[in-house]
Motif scaffolding. Structure first.
Motif, mmCIF file in Angstrom:
data_model
loop_
_atom_site.group_PDB
_atom_site.id
_atom_site.type_symbol
_atom_site.label_atom_id
_atom_site.label_comp_id
_atom_site.label_asym_id
_atom_site.label_seq_id
_atom_site.Cartn_x
_atom_site.Cartn_y
_atom_site.Cartn_z
ATOM 1 N N LEU A 98 -5.535 -2.225 1.300
ATOM 2 C CA LEU A 98 -4.807 -1.232 0.511
ATOM 3 C C LEU A 98 -3.436 -0.993 1.124
ATOM 4 O O LEU A 98 -3.269 -1.019 2.347
ATOM 5 N N ARG A 143 -9.040 -2.634 4.400
ATOM 6 C CA ARG A 143 -9.545 -2.711 3.035
ATOM 7 C C ARG A 143 -8.514 -3.286 2.056
ATOM 8 O O ARG A 143 -8.698 -3.254 0.855
ATOM 9 N N PHE A 181 -10.496 4.384 -0.149
ATOM 10 C CA PHE A 181 -10.595 3.814 -1.492
ATOM 11 C C PHE A 181 -10.262 4.851 -2.577
ATOM 12 O O PHE A 181 -9.980 4.495 -3.709
ATOM 13 N N ALA A 204 -6.945 4.037 -4.022
ATOM 14 C CA ALA A 204 -6.752 2.771 -4.737
ATOM 15 C C ALA A 204 -6.333 3.043 -6.183
ATOM 16 O O ALA A 204 -6.923 3.882 -6.860
ATOM 17 N N GLN A 223 -8.545 2.679 -10.792
ATOM 18 C CA GLN A 223 -9.991 2.659 -10.643
ATOM 19 C C GLN A 223 -10.648 2.921 -11.996
ATOM 20 O O GLN A 223 -10.180 3.736 -12.771
ATOM 21 N N ASP A 229 -14.175 4.134 4.297
ATOM 22 C CA ASP A 229 -14.169 3.866 2.855
ATOM 23 C C ASP A 229 -13.547 5.006 2.044
ATOM 24 O O ASP A 229 -13.275 4.844 0.856
ATOM 25 N N ALA A 280 -16.399 6.289 -0.189
ATOM 26 C CA ALA A 280 -15.689 5.787 -1.371
ATOM 27 C C ALA A 280 -16.012 6.685 -2.564
ATOM 28 O O ALA A 280 -17.082 7.302 -2.607
#
Length: 116
Positions: free
Chosen positions: A89, A87, A46, A49, A52, A43, A12
């Protein structure tokens, strides 16, 4: 002829320097016109995403680097569809989602693979 390189990012963006280092390698390879791709697994998805807040965890925002990949001629950006779903997403326009079988085929296409 330059060997092709696939960088697999599994971390991540806020878990340490690995995500940034993976993007730096990909951007550097793109700057030198190397055949290079990026695969986001686990991860690492992420990084896709939206919205953030990197400053909240005292990290630098990586979204601008991801958006710049196309400017460096890096069109081979992929994300594991299972990792995205696990996750919560949705698929991003920045990365092409791949299932497990397609990921295996992708890895086989590259001469060298680095996992961070």
């Amino acid at each position: 002829m330059a060997k092709s390189l696939l960088v697999i990012s599994r971390q991540a963006p806020w878990s340490g320097p690995s995500a940034r280092e993976a993007l730096d390698i990909v951007l550097a390879g793109g700057a030198f016109d190397l055949p290079i791709g990026l695969l986001l697994l686990d991860d690492g998805v992420f990084q896709l995403a939206p919205h953030q807040d990197a400053k909240a965890v005292q990290q630098k925002d990586l979204s601008a680097n991801l958006q710049a990949l196309g400017l460096f001629g890096i069109d081979d950006v992929f994300a594991c569809s299972h990792s995205l779903a696990a996750r919560g997403l949705v698929h991003s326009t920045l990365a092409q989602p791949l299932d497990s079988a397609a990921i295996t085929q992708l890895i086989d296409r590259y001469d060298q693979v680095i996992t961070l």
